[in-house]
Write a protein that holds these residues in place. Structure first.
Motif, mmCIF file in Angstrom:
data_model
loop_
_atom_site.group_PDB
_atom_site.id
_atom_site.type_symbol
_atom_site.label_atom_id
_atom_site.label_comp_id
_atom_site.label_asym_id
_atom_site.label_seq_id
_atom_site.Cartn_x
_atom_site.Cartn_y
_atom_site.Cartn_z
ATOM 1 N N ASN A 88 105.539 -40.655 60.281
ATOM 2 C CA ASN A 88 106.521 -39.365 60.073
ATOM 3 C C ASN A 88 105.825 -38.326 59.283
ATOM 4 N N LEU A 89 105.161 -38.671 58.199
ATOM 5 C CA LEU A 89 104.232 -37.575 57.378
ATOM 6 C C LEU A 89 103.317 -36.687 58.536
ATOM 7 N N LEU A 90 102.582 -37.666 59.502
ATOM 8 C CA LEU A 90 101.524 -37.085 60.090
ATOM 9 C C LEU A 90 101.991 -36.152 61.005
ATOM 10 N N LYS A 91 103.371 -36.246 61.401
ATOM 11 C CA LYS A 91 104.002 -35.570 62.591
ATOM 12 C C LYS A 91 105.063 -34.368 62.006
ATOM 13 N N ASP A 117 104.486 -26.525 63.626
ATOM 14 C CA ASP A 117 103.985 -26.860 65.080
ATOM 15 C C ASP A 117 102.432 -27.202 64.985
ATOM 16 N N SER A 118 102.017 -27.596 63.831
ATOM 17 C CA SER A 118 100.558 -27.954 63.855
ATOM 18 C C SER A 118 100.562 -29.482 64.017
ATOM 19 N N ASP A 119 99.381 -29.831 64.696
ATOM 20 C CA ASP A 119 99.148 -31.393 64.977
ATOM 21 C C ASP A 119 98.167 -31.970 63.734
ATOM 22 N N LYS A 120 98.060 -31.100 62.888
ATOM 23 C CA LYS A 120 96.897 -31.616 61.828
ATOM 24 C C LYS A 120 97.712 -32.891 60.933
ATOM 25 N N GLY A 121 96.906 -33.798 60.243
ATOM 26 C CA GLY A 121 97.638 -34.322 59.156
ATOM 27 C C GLY A 121 97.922 -33.744 58.143
ATOM 28 N N PHE A 122 98.962 -34.362 57.440
ATOM 29 C CA PHE A 122 99.264 -33.614 56.220
ATOM 30 C C PHE A 122 98.128 -33.361 54.934
ATOM 31 N N SER A 133 95.153 -33.022 55.671
ATOM 32 C CA SER A 133 94.266 -31.934 56.069
ATOM 33 C C SER A 133 94.695 -30.501 55.955
ATOM 34 N N PHE A 134 96.073 -30.452 56.176
ATOM 35 C CA PHE A 134 96.938 -29.344 55.777
ATOM 36 C C PHE A 134 96.781 -28.788 54.394
ATOM 37 N N LEU A 135 96.795 -29.783 53.584
ATOM 38 C CA LEU A 135 96.702 -29.246 52.070
ATOM 39 C C LEU A 135 95.318 -28.867 51.991
ATOM 40 N N TYR A 136 94.362 -29.570 52.371
ATOM 41 C CA TYR A 136 92.840 -29.235 52.220
ATOM 42 C C TYR A 136 92.589 -27.804 52.603
ATOM 43 N N GLU A 137 92.965 -27.672 53.858
ATOM 44 C CA GLU A 137 92.770 -26.289 54.312
ATOM 45 C C GLU A 137 93.506 -25.281 53.769
ATOM 46 N N ARG A 138 94.571 -25.305 53.355
ATOM 47 C CA ARG A 138 95.463 -24.647 52.687
ATOM 48 C C ARG A 138 94.645 -24.158 51.183
ATOM 49 N N LEU A 139 94.427 -25.057 50.429
ATOM 50 C CA LEU A 139 93.765 -25.064 49.163
ATOM 51 C C LEU A 139 92.421 -24.394 49.144
ATOM 52 N N TYR A 140 91.618 -24.571 50.090
ATOM 53 C CA TYR A 140 90.320 -23.875 50.126
ATOM 54 C C TYR A 140 90.073 -22.768 50.929
ATOM 55 N N ALA A 196 93.014 -40.908 62.194
ATOM 56 C CA ALA A 196 91.518 -40.460 62.583
ATOM 57 C C ALA A 196 91.849 -39.261 63.384
ATOM 58 N N LYS A 197 92.899 -39.139 64.224
ATOM 59 C CA LYS A 197 92.983 -37.944 65.195
ATOM 60 C C LYS A 197 93.655 -36.928 64.638
ATOM 61 N N ALA A 198 94.784 -37.363 63.493
ATOM 62 C CA ALA A 198 95.314 -36.180 62.866
ATOM 63 C C ALA A 198 94.402 -35.615 61.834
ATOM 64 N N ASP A 199 93.674 -36.241 61.024
ATOM 65 C CA ASP A 199 92.885 -35.632 60.010
ATOM 66 C C ASP A 199 91.383 -35.598 60.501
ATOM 67 N N ALA A 200 91.189 -35.457 61.611
ATOM 68 C CA ALA A 200 89.816 -35.328 62.097
ATOM 69 C C ALA A 200 88.855 -34.561 61.545
ATOM 70 N N THR A 201 89.344 -33.386 61.055
ATOM 71 C CA THR A 201 88.657 -32.113 60.630
ATOM 72 C C THR A 201 87.963 -32.539 59.308
ATOM 73 N N THR A 202 89.027 -33.075 58.471
ATOM 74 C CA THR A 202 88.466 -33.524 57.092
ATOM 75 C C THR A 202 87.655 -34.717 57.032
ATOM 76 N N ILE A 203 88.065 -35.585 58.024
ATOM 77 C CA ILE A 203 87.160 -36.791 58.153
ATOM 78 C C ILE A 203 85.771 -36.374 58.360
ATOM 79 N N ASN A 204 85.589 -35.653 59.687
ATOM 80 C CA ASN A 204 84.407 -35.375 59.948
ATOM 81 C C ASN A 204 83.422 -34.409 59.187
ATOM 82 N N GLN A 205 84.123 -33.448 58.407
ATOM 83 C CA GLN A 205 83.561 -32.403 57.562
ATOM 84 C C GLN A 205 83.054 -33.272 56.707
ATOM 85 N N HIS A 206 83.464 -34.297 55.950
ATOM 86 C CA HIS A 206 82.864 -35.187 55.003
ATOM 87 C C HIS A 206 82.500 -36.282 54.998
#
Length: 228
Positions: free
Chosen positions: A97-100, A136-141, A143-150, A214-224
């Motif tokens: 639920n949190l991911l969606k 309307d974002s498909d990003k994991g929660f 990754s949303f917090l990460y991108e918002r912060l930085y 892995a799919k929802a938080d792919a940007t954070t997972i791959n970046q680090h």
């Protein structure tokens, strides 16, 4: 968000930030808090010349820590109550639920209605306006917090929580932090802070939930370069 004469620290939710906050408050002169979990865009212009330091955590580990920290509280955060159906759901369905959250209109609206219009001094510290960026974002929660912060910070120095003490020891040399001996003693002697009780994070995941993160938080997972 804490500033000192050498850098700005941005506190990413449940990613070792409490430890860094305490280290700065105990050891670094002139350290002062600007706001709780404030993103970079809230940093006053007078401090934007300073390097930005932050942390990151393996997203699979984050969700386990977040779930158990909330489940053990007498009054969990409204987000947890929303995605866990008032604590009736277990780990897997709660995290799904949190991911969606961004794409599920009912869940999004339920949580959005409970958020304040202005920043507070506790919790994740999102406002109604903050959460709209996740609609309307498909990003994991996480990754949303990460991108918002930085977002907006130029070349932030990001330390992995899994190597937090080593990363902070390296930061002493990189930014020539003082008083060096006091900071190193804190990093050597002070135990982990603000932790939750749970087993190894891998033990909580079905294969389907593992792949969903892995799919929802792919940007954070791959970046680090995180792996399960």
């Amino acid at each position: 968000m804490i500033v000192c004469n050498k850098f700005v620290f941005l506190h990413l939710h449940k990613s070792g930030g409490t430890f860094v906050n305490q280290m700065m408050a105990a050891c670094i002169p002139y350290a002062r808090q600007i706001g709780y979990h404030f993103p970079y865009h809230e940093l006053p212009c007078s401090f934007r010349r300073l390097p930005v330091v932050g942390t990151v955590r393996n997203p699979w580990d984050y969700y386990v820590s977040w779930y158990h920290f909330q489940a053990q509280m007498k009054q969990p955060h409204p987000l947890f109550m929303c995605v866990s159906d008032n604590k009736r759901l277990g780990f897997e369905q709660t995290i799904l639920n949190l991911l969606k959250l961004g794409q599920d209109e009912s869940l999004f609206t339920q949580y959005h209605q409970q958020l304040p219009n202005k920043f507070m001094t506790q919790g994740i510290n999102l406002t109604k306006q903050c959460l709209l960026a996740h609609k309307d974002s498909d990003k994991g929660f996480y990754s949303f917090l990460y991108e918002r912060l930085y977002h907006g910070a130029s070349a932030p120095i990001i330390i992995k929580m899994e190597g937090l003490r080593d990363g902070l020891n390296s930061l002493i040399e990189q930014l020539q932090l003082q008083p060096e001996q006091r900071i190193r003693a804190f990093l050597r002697d002070v135990p982990k802070l603000n932790t939750s009780v749970h087993n190894n994070y891998q033990s909580y995941y079905s294969n389907s939930l593992k792949q969903a993160v892995a799919k929802a938080d792919a940007t954070t997972i791959n970046q680090h370069n995180y792996v399960f």
